[in-house]
Each structure stands twice: as C-alpha cells, then as structure tokens.
Design a protein around this motif. Structure first.
Motif, short mmCIF file in Angstrom:
data_model
loop_
_atom_site.label_atom_id
_atom_site.label_comp_id
_atom_site.label_asym_id
_atom_site.label_seq_id
_atom_site.Cartn_x
_atom_site.Cartn_y
_atom_site.Cartn_z
N GLU A 98 -7.85 -14.04 14.76
CA GLU A 98 -8.00 -12.67 14.27
C GLU A 98 -8.65 -12.73 12.91
O GLU A 98 -9.42 -11.85 12.65
CB GLU A 98 -6.30 -12.34 14.25
CG GLU A 98 -6.06 -11.87 15.70
CD GLU A 98 -4.46 -11.77 15.73
OE1 GLU A 98 -4.02 -11.50 16.54
OE2 GLU A 98 -3.77 -12.23 14.54
N ALA A 99 -8.44 -13.56 11.94
CA ALA A 99 -8.83 -13.77 10.79
C ALA A 99 -10.32 -13.99 10.65
O ALA A 99 -11.11 -13.27 10.09
CB ALA A 99 -8.16 -14.78 9.76
N THR A 121 -8.00 -17.26 1.44
CA THR A 121 -6.75 -17.41 1.60
C THR A 121 -6.24 -16.37 2.75
O THR A 121 -6.25 -15.27 1.99
CB THR A 121 -5.88 -17.98 0.74
OG1 THR A 121 -5.56 -17.11 -0.09
CG2 THR A 121 -6.21 -19.31 0.23
N VAL A 122 -5.50 -16.63 3.60
CA VAL A 122 -4.85 -15.49 4.65
C VAL A 122 -3.47 -15.82 4.71
O VAL A 122 -3.23 -17.00 5.13
CB VAL A 122 -5.65 -15.24 6.08
CG1 VAL A 122 -4.87 -14.32 6.69
CG2 VAL A 122 -7.10 -14.96 5.69
N ILE A 123 -2.67 -14.89 4.04
CA ILE A 123 -1.36 -15.25 4.17
C ILE A 123 -0.42 -14.97 5.22
O ILE A 123 0.65 -15.09 5.33
CB ILE A 123 -0.46 -14.54 2.94
CG1 ILE A 123 -0.64 -13.07 3.10
CG2 ILE A 123 -1.14 -15.15 1.53
CD1 ILE A 123 0.16 -12.31 1.97
N ASP A 137 -14.44 -15.48 -7.43
CA ASP A 137 -14.85 -15.40 -6.10
C ASP A 137 -13.93 -15.68 -4.99
O ASP A 137 -14.38 -15.45 -3.93
CB ASP A 137 -16.37 -16.02 -6.12
CG ASP A 137 -17.25 -15.39 -6.94
OD1 ASP A 137 -17.56 -14.37 -7.29
OD2 ASP A 137 -18.27 -16.14 -7.42
N ASP A 138 -12.60 -16.13 -5.39
CA ASP A 138 -12.01 -16.53 -4.38
C ASP A 138 -11.05 -15.11 -3.94
O ASP A 138 -10.75 -14.29 -4.71
CB ASP A 138 -10.97 -17.53 -4.87
CG ASP A 138 -11.67 -18.71 -4.98
OD1 ASP A 138 -12.61 -19.06 -4.36
OD2 ASP A 138 -11.18 -19.72 -5.90
N ARG A 139 -10.81 -15.12 -2.52
CA ARG A 139 -10.06 -13.91 -2.06
C ARG A 139 -8.72 -14.33 -1.49
O ARG A 139 -8.70 -15.53 -0.90
CB ARG A 139 -11.03 -13.43 -0.87
CG ARG A 139 -12.24 -12.71 -1.51
CD ARG A 139 -13.26 -12.51 -0.48
NE ARG A 139 -12.63 -11.28 0.39
CZ ARG A 139 -13.23 -11.00 1.64
NH1 ARG A 139 -14.33 -11.45 2.04
NH2 ARG A 139 -12.45 -10.05 2.28
N ALA A 180 -7.13 -2.80 17.33
CA ALA A 180 -7.57 -2.82 15.90
C ALA A 180 -7.37 -4.06 15.03
O ALA A 180 -6.10 -4.27 15.20
CB ALA A 180 -7.23 -1.56 15.04
N VAL A 181 -8.08 -4.69 14.50
CA VAL A 181 -7.99 -5.86 13.86
C VAL A 181 -8.55 -5.78 12.49
O VAL A 181 -9.93 -5.58 12.48
CB VAL A 181 -8.38 -7.19 14.45
CG1 VAL A 181 -8.12 -8.42 13.72
CG2 VAL A 181 -7.41 -7.39 15.84
N GLU A 182 -8.03 -5.75 11.28
CA GLU A 182 -8.47 -5.60 10.03
C GLU A 182 -8.16 -6.49 9.06
O GLU A 182 -7.11 -6.93 9.18
CB GLU A 182 -8.12 -3.99 9.53
CG GLU A 182 -8.75 -2.95 10.49
CD GLU A 182 -8.26 -1.65 9.99
OE1 GLU A 182 -7.79 -1.59 8.80
OE2 GLU A 182 -8.33 -0.56 10.75
N LEU A 183 -9.00 -6.86 8.07
CA LEU A 183 -8.72 -7.72 7.03
C LEU A 183 -8.26 -6.89 5.83
O LEU A 183 -9.35 -6.05 5.47
CB LEU A 183 -9.77 -8.55 6.77
CG LEU A 183 -9.61 -10.04 6.20
CD1 LEU A 183 -8.62 -10.84 6.88
CD2 LEU A 183 -10.86 -10.57 5.74
N VAL A 184 -7.04 -6.99 5.26
CA VAL A 184 -6.84 -6.35 3.87
C VAL A 184 -6.90 -7.11 2.75
O VAL A 184 -6.11 -7.90 2.53
CB VAL A 184 -5.60 -5.63 4.10
CG1 VAL A 184 -5.07 -4.84 3.03
CG2 VAL A 184 -5.45 -4.73 5.43
N ASP A 185 -7.75 -6.96 1.85
CA ASP A 185 -7.49 -7.62 0.65
C ASP A 185 -6.52 -7.45 -0.39
O ASP A 185 -5.91 -6.28 -0.33
CB ASP A 185 -8.95 -7.39 0.04
CG ASP A 185 -10.19 -8.41 0.22
OD1 ASP A 185 -9.89 -9.42 0.29
OD2 ASP A 185 -11.23 -7.95 0.65
#
Length: 372
Positions: A25-26, A129-131, A153-155, A197-202
């Motif tokens: 998903e990520a 990184t994705v938590i 620049d890291d997210r 719906a798959v979304e990446l939320v910063d």
C-alpha cells in the motif's frame, strides 16, 4: 578536478506486524505521487510472527504481492533484501514473537533508534518512514527516532486506506483491472478493489538533530540514553543572579561578565520580574531609566568607584541608543561563548521597530532567580 558522485539511495522503512499489506500500500501510494518516489531499499522492522506473514504474502517464495504490484504498474525493480528485514531479537539473539512487554518494547525502541541513526547519517540516503503497519508503540518509536535523526529531505508519513479495505487479507493495493473481494463486516457485500482509496499522508515533525552535536548524532546510543541526551538540550531554562558575588549563571553554567555588563543584565532582569509586559521594557533617551540603572550599578561597584562616576557622566542626559546596543551586544557575546545556541533563550530581545525599539528579556519570570 574529480568530483565524487553520491549515489542517492531512497530508503523506505516500515514496521510490519500481522498486516504486511502496508508495504504494498505504501509503495503503491509513493508510485502514484508526482514525481514518483520509488524506493531503492525496503527496510522492514518486524517480529518472528511478522516475518512469517512477510514471507508467505510479499516475497517470491510466497504469494509475491510485491512482485505483482511492480509488474502490474510497470515500476522499476523493487525487491526486499533478506538483510533488510530486521527481526527484533532479545539479548540471546532469539527472535521475539510480539511487542507487548516493557522488555520487548525496549528492544524495538533500541533497534529502531540504531536503524534510523545508521540510515540518516549516511549522506547517500534519503529516508522515508511509514508509521502504519504494526503496534502503535512501534509507530511511535519510529516517529520519535525520525524526529531525533531525520534531516530536511527525510519524510514521515501514514498510509490511509479506505476503512472497507483496511486490513483486508485479500487487499494489497488498488488493481488496474477489475477485481472483486468481499467485505469483512458484510460477507455478501462485493467490493471493487480497483476503486479502493489509498493515500499517503505526510506527517510534519520537529527535526531535533540540528540541536545536537555531531558526536551526539553519530554515537550509537540506546533509545533511553538518546532521550536523556536530548532532554539535557531542551531542559527548563534557569537564569540566576548571585548579587553578593556578582555572578550570573544560565543552565547551571557561570557566564563571566564584567561589573558593568553584569549590572546591566541584572537591571533588565529586575525590571522583567517586577513589572508586567510591556512596562518592563526599556527605551533610549529616558533619564528616569538612566537613574534606575545607575542605582543598580552603584550597588554592584560602589558609589565612589571610578566606573560608577564615569557611567554617571555618560548617562546624565539619559541612555543613548548606542549605549543600549553596546551593553546588549556584550551580554549576547558572553552568553554565546558559554551556551552556544541556547544563548538565544536568555539574550536581550528587541520589541517593536525602529526608531521606537524597546528592549528587555523574553523568558518566563519563573525562570529567573535573584539571590544574595
């Protein structure tokens, strides 16, 4: 001249529990971004139980859902290197099965801290990184480690999946072609996986690494030790004036100052404590303020001293702006020599704007202590 070319590695780091779908998903969400952010390395933090799910669902020897995603969306090659699956282990190198106890959580915290230190201290990397994907505590530790080590620049992000598809054992990413799965809550309800719906939320985070020294950033500290190190850098301010010895202390460190500078700093502190804002501020060319300061200076050096007599002559018509600038500048310089970046907390601040600038301290009154 020969330049060294830095090969940028894009490191995707995720904690994985019993729902390895978070990985695909990520990656799907990152591939849908403009521009795409396709990881060159996928680092997974997991337990012995999580490893089994990764092997049976994501890797080629199992259902190979990661390979299917790459093929279906024609992405650059993305593989999970066995060396980059970090299985949490105890002191005897035995993989742990879960992260419930305090001991297991500390193992996770230390492992995550060391991983982030390693990857974020490598100039050739960019870290994302994705938590999502594991127990809340692991996501917390990962986010905290990013705050401690993450660069500009890291997210840090979270994968949001529509509730009907979230944690569904048959859903790994939205397919290009029609694919039907059935709702977990209502088994007779058909769901179209291509429409999910798959979304990446910063997630914005404070980058604390820029308040640490290079030695502190590079040292292999445990999570607990690192927190203690950072806490020392962000401890509660304390400004102490010892009027009997004419010494000033900030953060417990003595800040050497000549009598005239000490007196000026003490005077500003007394005003800051005694009067509400903005009445505590000073301005140029005020004869009353000049007499007030001279009283403090006299108490420090004595009425018969040459320094006091000289200051009385200079300030007979009030405190000129250049005199204020000179005193404030000396305070700033002396604080900086002892405290470095922490000096800004105690420095004399400017309020309003020229030509009506006012000056005074800008820390809480409770952080100032004046003693004999």
């Amino acid at each position: 001249m020969i330049y060294r070319q830095i090969i940028m590695r894009r490191i995707l780091i995720l904690p994985v529990g019993l729902i390895p779908q978070v990985v695909t998903e990520a990656i799907y969400a990152l591939a849908m971004e403009t521009p795409q952010w396709i990881p060159t390395d996928v680092v997974l933090i997991t337990t012995a139980t999580g490893l089994e799910r990764i092997e049976t669902q994501l890797l080629p020897e199992g259902d190979n859902w990661l390979g299917k995603l790459v093929e279906e969306y024609e992405l650059p090659e993305i593989t999970i290197n066995r060396k980059e699956i970090k299985v949490l282990e105890d002191s005897t190198c035995t993989p742990i099965k879960d992260t419930r106890s305090e001991r297991e959580l500390m193992i996770a915290a230390n492992t995550i801290t060391e991983l982030l230190r390693e990857y974020c201290n490598d100039e050739s990397t960019e870290v994302h990184t994705v938590i999502s994907g594991a127990r809340t505590a692991l996501g917390f530790y990962l986010g905290y480690a990013m705050s401690l080590y993450g660069r500009m620049d890291d997210r840090l992000s979270h994968v949001w999946v529509h509730p009907e598809f979230e944690k569904h054992p048959s859903f790994f990413y939205p397919h290009r072609d029609s694919r039907t799965i059935y709702s977990l809550s209502s088994p007779e309800k058909a769901l179209e996986a291509s429409q999910a719906a798959v979304e990446l939320v910063d997630i914005p985070f404070v980058r604390l690494r820029y308040g640490l020294t290079n030695q502190q950033i590079e040292a292999p500290l445990s999570f607990t030790d690192l927190i203690q190190t950072v806490q020392k850098r962000v401890k509660t301010p304390e400004l102490v004036f010892a009027t009997k010895s004419n010494k000033v202390f900030a953060d417990g460190h003595e800040v050497p100052m000549p009598p005239s500078t000490f007196s000026w700093f003490l005077w500003l502190a007394l005003r800051h404590v005694d009067y509400p804002h903005p009445d505590n501020l000073i301005k140029a060319n005020d004869a009353t303020l000049a007499l007030e300061y001279l009283d403090v200076y006299k108490s420090i050096v004595g009425e018969m001293s040459y320094e006091y007599e000289t200051a009385s002559e200079i300030l007979s018509q009030g405190i000129e702006r250049e005199y204020i600038w000179e005193k404030n500048s000396r305070i700033k310089k002396n604080l900086k020599c002892v405290l470095g970046e922490r000096a800004d907390i105690y420095d004399v601040a400017s309020f309003s704007s020229r030509p009506n600038t006012l000056y005074g301290l800008d820390i809480k009154r409770s952080h100032i202590r004046i003693s004999n």
